[in-house]
Structure formats: C-alpha cells, structure tokens
Design an enzyme around this catalytic site. Structure first.
Site, PDB file in Angstrom:
ATOM      1  N   SER A 143      19.387  58.071  86.846  1.00  0.00           N
ATOM      2  CA  SER A 143      18.255  57.306  86.763  1.00  0.00           C
ATOM      3  C   SER A 143      18.031  56.949  88.438  1.00  0.00           C
ATOM      4  O   SER A 143      18.903  56.952  88.953  1.00  0.00           O
ATOM      5  CB  SER A 143      18.175  56.476  85.810  1.00  0.00           C
ATOM      6  OG  SER A 143      17.098  55.472  86.179  1.00  0.00           O
ATOM      7  N   TYR A 156      22.189  49.038  81.488  1.00  0.00           N
ATOM      8  CA  TYR A 156      21.625  50.522  81.762  1.00  0.00           C
ATOM      9  C   TYR A 156      21.819  50.881  83.156  1.00  0.00           C
ATOM     10  O   TYR A 156      22.461  52.037  83.427  1.00  0.00           O
ATOM     11  CB  TYR A 156      20.059  50.547  81.589  1.00  0.00           C
ATOM     12  CG  TYR A 156      19.421  51.836  81.736  1.00  0.00           C
ATOM     13  CD1 TYR A 156      19.331  52.469  80.744  1.00  0.00           C
ATOM     14  CD2 TYR A 156      18.803  52.137  82.992  1.00  0.00           C
ATOM     15  CE1 TYR A 156      18.738  53.844  81.087  1.00  0.00           C
ATOM     16  CE2 TYR A 156      18.075  53.189  83.259  1.00  0.00           C
ATOM     17  CZ  TYR A 156      18.006  54.234  82.241  1.00  0.00           C
ATOM     18  OH  TYR A 156      17.394  55.236  82.157  1.00  0.00           O
ATOM     19  N   LYS A 160      24.169  53.923  84.650  1.00  0.00           N
ATOM     20  CA  LYS A 160      23.643  55.073  85.412  1.00  0.00           C
ATOM     21  C   LYS A 160      24.307  55.201  87.048  1.00  0.00           C
ATOM     22  O   LYS A 160      24.482  56.375  87.375  1.00  0.00           O
ATOM     23  CB  LYS A 160      22.088  54.812  85.680  1.00  0.00           C
ATOM     24  CG  LYS A 160      21.105  55.100  84.374  1.00  0.00           C
ATOM     25  CD  LYS A 160      21.642  56.154  83.606  1.00  0.00           C
ATOM     26  CE  LYS A 160      20.514  56.560  82.513  1.00  0.00           C
ATOM     27  NZ  LYS A 160      20.662  57.762  81.782  1.00  0.00           N
TER      28      LYS A 160
HETATM   29  N1  LIG Z   1      11.565  57.867  80.844  1.00  0.00           N
HETATM   30  C1  LIG Z   1      11.965  57.418  82.281  1.00  0.00           C
HETATM   31  O1  LIG Z   1      11.265  56.788  82.828  1.00  0.00           O
HETATM   32  C2  LIG Z   1      13.431  57.756  82.412  1.00  0.00           C
HETATM   33  C3  LIG Z   1      13.884  57.389  84.041  1.00  0.00           C
HETATM   34  C4  LIG Z   1      15.093  57.617  84.375  1.00  0.00           C
HETATM   35  C5  LIG Z   1      16.119  58.198  83.579  1.00  0.00           C
HETATM   36  N2  LIG Z   1      15.614  58.396  82.193  1.00  0.00           N
HETATM   37  C6  LIG Z   1      16.711  59.024  81.558  1.00  0.00           C
HETATM   38  O2  LIG Z   1      16.386  60.249  80.832  1.00  0.00           O
HETATM   39  C7  LIG Z   1      17.052  60.610  79.779  1.00  0.00           C
HETATM   40  C8  LIG Z   1      16.248  61.138  78.625  1.00  0.00           C
HETATM   41  O3  LIG Z   1      15.269  59.902  78.321  1.00  0.00           O
HETATM   42  P1  LIG Z   1      13.737  60.297  77.931  1.00  0.00           P
HETATM   43  O4  LIG Z   1      13.175  59.334  78.852  1.00  0.00           O
HETATM   44  O5  LIG Z   1      13.419  61.567  77.582  1.00  0.00           O
HETATM   45  O6  LIG Z   1      13.804  59.251  76.484  1.00  0.00           O
HETATM   46  P2  LIG Z   1      13.568  59.780  75.191  1.00  0.00           P
HETATM   47  O7  LIG Z   1      13.781  58.561  74.395  1.00  0.00           O
HETATM   48  O8  LIG Z   1      12.042  60.304  74.910  1.00  0.00           O
HETATM   49  O9  LIG Z   1      14.585  60.602  74.784  1.00  0.00           O
HETATM   50  C9  LIG Z   1      15.857  60.405  74.391  1.00  0.00           C
HETATM   51  C10 LIG Z   1      16.555  61.339  73.461  1.00  0.00           C
HETATM   52  O10 LIG Z   1      17.866  61.030  73.387  1.00  0.00           O
HETATM   53  C11 LIG Z   1      18.217  61.173  72.108  1.00  0.00           C
HETATM   54  N3  LIG Z   1      19.396  60.170  71.930  1.00  0.00           N
HETATM   55  C12 LIG Z   1      19.412  58.833  71.839  1.00  0.00           C
HETATM   56  N4  LIG Z   1      20.625  58.391  71.556  1.00  0.00           N
HETATM   57  C13 LIG Z   1      21.290  59.131  71.129  1.00  0.00           C
HETATM   58  C14 LIG Z   1      22.862  59.516  70.827  1.00  0.00           C
HETATM   59  N5  LIG Z   1      23.746  58.560  70.938  1.00  0.00           N
HETATM   60  N6  LIG Z   1      23.125  60.953  70.655  1.00  0.00           N
HETATM   61  C15 LIG Z   1      22.318  61.955  70.894  1.00  0.00           C
HETATM   62  N7  LIG Z   1      20.960  61.626  71.263  1.00  0.00           N
HETATM   63  C16 LIG Z   1      20.558  60.456  71.639  1.00  0.00           C
HETATM   64  C17 LIG Z   1      16.910  60.411  71.275  1.00  0.00           C
HETATM   65  O11 LIG Z   1      16.908  60.811  69.975  1.00  0.00           O
HETATM   66  C18 LIG Z   1      15.805  61.085  72.132  1.00  0.00           C
HETATM   67  O12 LIG Z   1      15.834  62.555  71.529  1.00  0.00           O
HETATM   68  C19 LIG Z   1      18.086  59.377  79.350  1.00  0.00           C
HETATM   69  O13 LIG Z   1      19.337  59.325  79.840  1.00  0.00           O
HETATM   70  C20 LIG Z   1      17.248  58.145  80.445  1.00  0.00           C
HETATM   71  O14 LIG Z   1      17.988  57.154  80.557  1.00  0.00           O
HETATM   72  C21 LIG Z   1      14.551  58.274  81.904  1.00  0.00           C
END
Ligand SMILES: NC(=O)c1ccc[n+]([C@@H]2O[C@H](COP(=O)([O-])OP(=O)(O)OC[C@H]3O[C@@H](n4cnc5c(N)ncnc54)[C@H](O)[C@@H]3O)[C@@H](O)[C@H]2O)c1
Length: 277
Positions: A143, A156, A160
């Site tokens: 992230s 978090y 990261k």
């Molecule tokens: N959305 C943002 O702004 C953002 C920014 C930076 C990083 N991220 C990172 O992107 C990645 C994806 O997140 P997203 O934003 O698509 O969110 P999201 O909630 O839409 O998707 C996350 C997915 O991970 C799954 N998940 C959660 N816990 C789990 C576990 N223990 N085992 C297996 N699957 C699990 C959820 O069911 C979901 O399908 C994450 O690592 C998040 O930290 C997101």
C-alpha cells in the site's frame, strides 16, 4: 513475463476489489485462474459469473492467515492446472484505529492476513515456481501505507511496510532465476476495503467500539476509499509490470515526491510526515 495464454494465476482476495479486477485482466490475457478467498458466498458468485463468461476458474475457500489453508490452495491449483505462473498475494484487511488503542486481537488479525498471508503464499508456492523453470512472477499487495507512515491505521501500516521489506528482499534473493517479484503500493482504490470487518474472526471485538468518534472515522474512511481510482486501473498497472519486470507498482504517481522526501527526512533525522492525500 510475455506468455500468459494457458498459464495459471493464483489470486488471493480475488473475489472483490483489486483482486477481482486483476482476475479479470489476467483472464482476458488467456490465463487459467485460481481464486483463494475467505468470503465463500461472494467467491461462489464470482466463480459462477466468470465460468459463465468462459474463464477457466477454480475457487478455493481460503483463510490466508492459515498456512495449511494456503498450502491446500497450492495443492488444489496444481491438481487442476499444473504449474503456477503468477501468484498475487493480495488478500488484505484495513482499519484498526490508533496504535495505542488497538487490542492485541486487532494486531493479530491485521498482521495475520496482511503479513502472514504473504509469508504463507511465498512458502506454499515460491520454491515450486522457481523449480518449474518457466518465467513466472509473485506480486505482493502492500500500500502507499507501506511507504509512508499512516496514523490511525497503525497495525495496517506496520503490516504493509513489512510486505514492502519482504518483496524487496525476496526480489534480491531470486535475482537470476525465472521468478520476478513485484510490490503493489496503491493509494486509495474504490473497493470494499472500508468494510473489512465483514471478514473479522467471530471472537474479535469491534476495533473502534470504545471511541465516541467511531462512526465519523468509519465514514471518513469510506469516503476516502469511494473517491479512489477504479480497481481496473490498478489491474492494468499490474499487468504492465508483469510484462516489463517493473518492481514497484505505483498506480498513484503523485505520491512519488513524498516517498523521496521520506528518505531525505530519515537521513536528516527529521520527524516523519504522513502522506498528503
Ligand atoms: N482499496 C484501497 O484503497 C487499498 C489501498 C492500498 C492497498 N490496498 C490493499 O489491496 C488489497 C485488496 O483489498 P481491496 O481494496 O481490493 O479490498 P476488498 O475488501 O474489496 O477485497 C479484499 C478481499 O480479500 C478477502 N479477504 C479478507 N480476509 C481474507 C483472508 N483472511 N483470507 C483470504 N481472503 C481474505 C476479502 O474477502 C476480499 O475478497 C489489500 O491487501 C489492501 O490492503 C487497498
């Protein structure tokens, strides 16, 4: 990597958000897809939809915080499709609140999914990917909170930063092999991350329950995420990096100067500054 057709990608957290958009991008490039996700209902829905669209896809209910579950995911992928060519360690959860208030269960959950999920992924898949000898890649989702300090998201941010460190180190350790390593560091992306507590273990207390401003904090986070870039844009950057070999994937280039300034402040001994959104 230049060959995608008929090769196999495993995407954790692939039932929603960035993971799902990347599944769609890799499937469009002709890859077989394995999705490991903890949310069974959504996983089943997406697998049925993708299958209907002609994608060769396997869904495996997986908790990435559990090494045995991730090892079973690797076995299921091998059994269905053979060798794995892309591993996207992407499953993650957000939230958690300020560091001095976060309970141990928040730390364990956040580090269990965001950090140990990646550890489990590289342990279950990495050696076999190097051994099969074809060009292949591991992409780890960190992230912008893995490159710049992020108050109110302490656990978090720690998880990261650790994923960035793992990715840097693994990329050095595997140089000269058929495996390339990449780290994804987005700013805000419009996904379901602000509702991560839907996947919280049942025994856990609501992380912000004791704060009078909990609803305001949740609403602010939802607004920031909703205002983020579309997940499909991130998926496109990931696909480009797989092709070019680029290590850091930064879908929000506007933060580049702030990342460089962090390095200068560290060298100068100055106090850290959070990212300016
Ligand atoms: N959305 C943002 O702004 C953002 C920014 C930076 C990083 N991220 C990172 O992107 C990645 C994806 O997140 P997203 O934003 O698509 O969110 P999201 O909630 O839409 O998707 C996350 C997915 O991970 C799954 N998940 C959660 N816990 C789990 C576990 N223990 N085992 C297996 N699957 C699990 C959820 O069911 C979901 O399908 C994450 O690592 C998040 O930290 C997101």
């Amino acid at each position: 990597m230049q060959e995608f057709t008929g090769r196999t990608a495993v995407v954790t957290g692939g039932a929603s958000g960035i993971g799902l958009a990347t599944v769609e991008r890799l499937a469009a490039a002709g890859m077989n897809i394995v999705i490991g996700d903890i949310e069974e209902r959504v996983l089943d829905e997406q697998v049925a939809r993708l299958t209907g669209e002609g994608v060769d896809v396997l869904g495996v209910v997986t908790d990435v915080a559990d090494q045995e579950a991730v090892t079973a995911l690797a076995a299921a992928a091998n059994e269905r499709f053979g060798d794995v060519h892309v591993l996207f360690n992407n499953a993650g959860v957000g939230g958690g609140g300020p560091m001095l208030e976060a309970g141990l269960d928040v730390w364990e959950w956040t580090l269990g999914v965001n950090l140990y999920g990646v550890v489990h992924g590289i342990r279950a898949f990495g050696s076999a990917m190097v051994a099969h000898g074809d060009p292949c890649a591991i992409v780890n989702t960190a992230s912008m909170a893995g490159l710049l300090p992020t108050p109110m998201l302490g656990a978090y941010t720690v998880s990261k930063y650790a994923v960035v460190a793992m990715s840097e180190t693994l990329s050095l350790e595997t140089q000269g092999t058929n495996l390339s390593v990449h780290v994804l560091c987005p700013g805000f992306v419009s996904t379901n991350i602000a509702d991560s507590d839907r996947n919280m273990p049942e025994h856990m207390a609501e992380p912000l329950a004791d704060r009078p401003d909990a609803d305001l904090m949740r609403a602010a986070m939802r607004d920031l995420v909703a205002g983020g870039i579309p997940p499909a844009d991130v998926a496109e950057r990931i696909f480009e990096a797989l092709q070019s070999g680029r290590f850091t994937i930064l879908p929000h280039p506007q933060f580049g100067p702030q990342i460089a300034a962090r390095g200068e402040r560290l060298v100068a001994g100055d106090l850290p500054v959070s990212w300016d959104i």
